[in-house]
Design a protein around this motif. Structure first.
Motif, PDB file in Angstrom:
ATOM      1  N   ARG A   1      25.005 -54.533  49.346  1.00  0.00           N
ATOM      2  CA  ARG A   1      25.298 -55.161  48.063  1.00  0.00           C
ATOM      3  C   ARG A   1      25.330 -54.092  46.970  1.00  0.00           C
ATOM      4  NH1 ARG A   1      25.737 -58.922  51.239  1.00  0.00           N
ATOM      5  NH2 ARG A   1      24.975 -61.062  50.943  1.00  0.00           N
ATOM      6  N   PRO A   2      26.061 -54.352  45.892  1.00  0.00           N
ATOM      7  CA  PRO A   2      26.126 -53.375  44.800  1.00  0.00           C
ATOM      8  C   PRO A   2      24.837 -53.331  43.991  1.00  0.00           C
ATOM      9  CG  PRO A   2      27.338 -55.352  44.202  1.00  0.00           C
ATOM     10  CD  PRO A   2      26.946 -55.523  45.634  1.00  0.00           C
ATOM     11  N   HIS A   3      24.608 -52.187  43.381  1.00  0.00           N
ATOM     12  CA  HIS A   3      23.486 -51.985  42.459  1.00  0.00           C
ATOM     13  C   HIS A   3      24.127 -51.589  41.136  1.00  0.00           C
ATOM     14  CE1 HIS A   3      19.574 -50.512  40.980  1.00  0.00           C
ATOM     15  NE2 HIS A   3      20.184 -49.403  40.621  1.00  0.00           N
ATOM     16  N   TRP A   4      24.369 -52.598  40.295  1.00  0.00           N
ATOM     17  CA  TRP A   4      25.220 -52.308  39.145  1.00  0.00           C
ATOM     18  C   TRP A   4      24.876 -53.060  37.861  1.00  0.00           C
ATOM     19  CZ3 TRP A   4      28.504 -56.063  36.862  1.00  0.00           C
ATOM     20  CH2 TRP A   4      28.490 -57.309  37.512  1.00  0.00           C
ATOM     21  N   MET A   5      24.157 -54.153  37.948  1.00  0.00           N
ATOM     22  CA  MET A   5      23.933 -54.984  36.759  1.00  0.00           C
ATOM     23  C   MET A   5      22.524 -54.789  36.215  1.00  0.00           C
ATOM     24  SD  MET A   5      24.414 -59.110  36.291  1.00  0.00           S
ATOM     25  CE  MET A   5      26.174 -59.029  36.572  1.00  0.00           C
ATOM     26  N   PRO A   6      22.355 -53.972  35.171  1.00  0.00           N
ATOM     27  CA  PRO A   6      21.014 -53.739  34.623  1.00  0.00           C
ATOM     28  C   PRO A   6      20.458 -54.969  33.920  1.00  0.00           C
ATOM     29  CG  PRO A   6      22.671 -52.725  33.232  1.00  0.00           C
ATOM     30  CD  PRO A   6      23.399 -53.236  34.454  1.00  0.00           C
ATOM     31  N   VAL A   7      19.126 -55.078  33.946  1.00  0.00           N
ATOM     32  CA  VAL A   7      18.427 -56.162  33.255  1.00  0.00           C
ATOM     33  C   VAL A   7      17.674 -55.560  32.074  1.00  0.00           C
ATOM     34  CG1 VAL A   7      16.738 -58.009  33.454  1.00  0.00           C
ATOM     35  CG2 VAL A   7      18.156 -57.410  35.429  1.00  0.00           C
ATOM     36  N   PRO A   8      18.023 -55.896  30.854  1.00  0.00           N
ATOM     37  CA  PRO A   8      17.348 -55.304  29.687  1.00  0.00           C
ATOM     38  C   PRO A   8      15.865 -55.672  29.638  1.00  0.00           C
ATOM     39  CG  PRO A   8      19.400 -56.403  29.059  1.00  0.00           C
ATOM     40  CD  PRO A   8      19.112 -56.803  30.468  1.00  0.00           C
ATOM     41  N   GLY A   9      15.047 -54.704  29.252  1.00  0.00           N
ATOM     42  CA  GLY A   9      13.621 -54.955  29.146  1.00  0.00           C
ATOM     43  C   GLY A   9      13.290 -56.042  28.151  1.00  0.00           C
ATOM     44  N   ALA A  10      14.047 -56.105  27.057  1.00  0.00           N
ATOM     45  CA  ALA A  10      13.784 -57.115  26.030  1.00  0.00           C
ATOM     46  C   ALA A  10      13.947 -58.525  26.585  1.00  0.00           C
ATOM     47  CB  ALA A  10      14.723 -56.902  24.840  1.00  0.00           C
ATOM     48  N   MET A  11      14.907 -58.702  27.495  1.00  0.00           N
ATOM     49  CA  MET A  11      15.113 -60.016  28.097  1.00  0.00           C
ATOM     50  C   MET A  11      13.912 -60.419  28.948  1.00  0.00           C
ATOM     51  SD  MET A  11      18.134 -61.273  30.690  1.00  0.00           S
ATOM     52  CE  MET A  11      19.419 -60.888  29.490  1.00  0.00           C
ATOM     53  N   LEU A  12      13.380 -59.454  29.709  1.00  0.00           N
ATOM     54  CA  LEU A  12      12.228 -59.751  30.549  1.00  0.00           C
ATOM     55  C   LEU A  12      11.009 -60.111  29.711  1.00  0.00           C
ATOM     56  CD1 LEU A  12      12.530 -56.986  33.279  1.00  0.00           C
ATOM     57  CD2 LEU A  12      12.965 -59.416  33.554  1.00  0.00           C
ATOM     58  N   LYS A  13      10.810 -59.407  28.620  1.00  0.00           N
ATOM     59  CA  LYS A  13       9.674 -59.712  27.744  1.00  0.00           C
ATOM     60  C   LYS A  13       9.813 -61.104  27.144  1.00  0.00           C
ATOM     61  CE  LYS A  13       8.741 -54.898  26.519  1.00  0.00           C
ATOM     62  NZ  LYS A  13       8.753 -53.876  25.437  1.00  0.00           N
ATOM     63  N   LEU A  14      11.045 -61.489  26.841  1.00  0.00           N
ATOM     64  CA  LEU A  14      11.281 -62.815  26.285  1.00  0.00           C
ATOM     65  C   LEU A  14      10.984 -63.900  27.317  1.00  0.00           C
ATOM     66  CD1 LEU A  14      12.367 -64.476  23.869  1.00  0.00           C
ATOM     67  CD2 LEU A  14      14.647 -64.272  24.886  1.00  0.00           C
ATOM     68  N   ILE A  15      11.369 -63.645  28.570  1.00  0.00           N
ATOM     69  CA  ILE A  15      11.207 -64.643  29.634  1.00  0.00           C
ATOM     70  C   ILE A  15       9.759 -64.700  30.149  1.00  0.00           C
ATOM     71  CG2 ILE A  15      11.890 -65.278  31.976  1.00  0.00           C
ATOM     72  CD1 ILE A  15      14.624 -64.022  31.387  1.00  0.00           C
ATOM     73  N   PHE A  16       9.180 -63.535  30.391  1.00  0.00           N
ATOM     74  CA  PHE A  16       7.891 -63.477  31.074  1.00  0.00           C
ATOM     75  C   PHE A  16       6.711 -63.167  30.163  1.00  0.00           C
ATOM     76  CE2 PHE A  16      10.985 -62.243  34.424  1.00  0.00           C
ATOM     77  CZ  PHE A  16      10.763 -63.300  35.293  1.00  0.00           C
TER      78      PHE A  16
END
Length: 300
Positions: free
Chosen positions: A244-259
């Motif tokens: 599978r590709p390794h291509w779509m980064p997850v922003p840290g700010a999004m993770l802090k908002l979710i978790f």
């Protein structure tokens, strides 16, 4: 050998119990509810904490106690959750201390789970068991209290098992980590530079058994593979194994908002080396992340 495993119905505990039964040991699972565990082996026994409190003699002559009990940290860290996380670990250690005081024949060794958060977080430093402990956040404070409770157990020989990220397909965090790649949406998390000290579930089981069998091992022991990787390299190895590709980064700010504060588990880390067991001669079956990924999710 007679071995008791507190938390033996969990992800690591289940694999550990199966390993000991496979080598012919007699195993006792200590759990909150005996109904959650299926007894399908003549050498497997299950006892609740409540029954053990009233009848500690049932574990008379036990050779080793492994304590993996504790509330999961994989939840939003509300004030109540933090309280449960800490108290569950302190209560389990106190219960084991009380059990040992009640036994005429004390166990040879107690292995108490802990965490690599003891060393704090860093993108540049490398830590082994001789590195100083640093209390810098919630998780490191949990480890400090957890290990202090373990020290008060009064074991003949105590191993404080500082566990990294355990990867396996039957539980833990790995199935969730692999899900984006299954959906062709995997990529680095945050900067991708944060260190991830990991260990294959088969190796942590073997490492725990190694600690039991080697009397010279005591004190802090890092339960992590000898080759930690960055989050970016971890994802690349996972994607390669799955095709599978390794291509779509997850922003840290999004993770802090979710978790919330829990996001620190994904956005920060430490490079930890298992010096003590390597020096004692332990050999990892999966020393590299690519060998572990190929075993867990590799395309056939």
């Amino acid at each position: 050998m007679r071995i008791a495993v507190a938390g033996g119905s969990g992800f690591i505990g289940h694999a550990l119990v199966q390993h000991f039964l496979g080598r012919g040991d007699e195993v006792w699972i200590i759990t909150r509810s005996t109904g959650r565990v299926e007894q399908q082996h003549p050498k497997l026994h299950v006892i609740s904490w409540e029954d053990l409190s009233s009848k500690p003699e049932r574990l008379e002559g036990i050779h080793a106690i492994i304590n993996l009990s504790g509330e999961s940290i994989n939840q939003r860290w509300t004030a109540d959750a933090k309280d449960r996380i800490i108290k569950s670990r302190l209560v389990a250690a106190e219960r084991i201390s009380k059990l040992i005081r009640s036994l005429q024949r004390k166990p040879d060794v107690v292995i108490n789970a802990s965490g690599i958060s003891a060393y704090g977080n860093s993108e540049t430093a490398t830590f082994d068991e001789d590195s100083p402990e640093i209390v810098s956040d919630f998780l490191s404070s949990v480890v400090e209290k957890w290990e202090a409770a373990a020290d008060s157990i009064g074991a003949k020989r105590l191993v404080k098992l500082r566990v990294g990220i355990v990867i396996g397909t039957d539980g833990g965090a790995f199935p969730k980590m692999a899900l984006p790649y299954r959906m062709f949406a995997g990529g680095k998390i945050g900067s991708g530079k944060q260190w991830l000290s990991w260990i294959h579930v088969d190796d942590i089981v073997r490492l725990i058994a190694f600690c039991i069998d080697h009397d010279e091992i005591k004190g802090a022991v890092n339960a992590s593979a000898p080759e930690p990787v960055t989050n970016d390299d971890f994802g690349r190895a996972l994607g390669k194994a799955m095709g599978r590709p390794h291509w779509m980064p997850v922003p840290g700010a999004m993770l802090k908002l979710i978790f919330g504060e829990l996001a620190v588990l994904l956005l920060e880390g430490q490079r930890v080396i298992p010096k003590r067991t390597l020096d004692a001669g332990f050999q990892f079956r999966f020393p590299t992340i690519q060998s572990a990924m190929n075993d867990l999710v590799g395309t056939k």
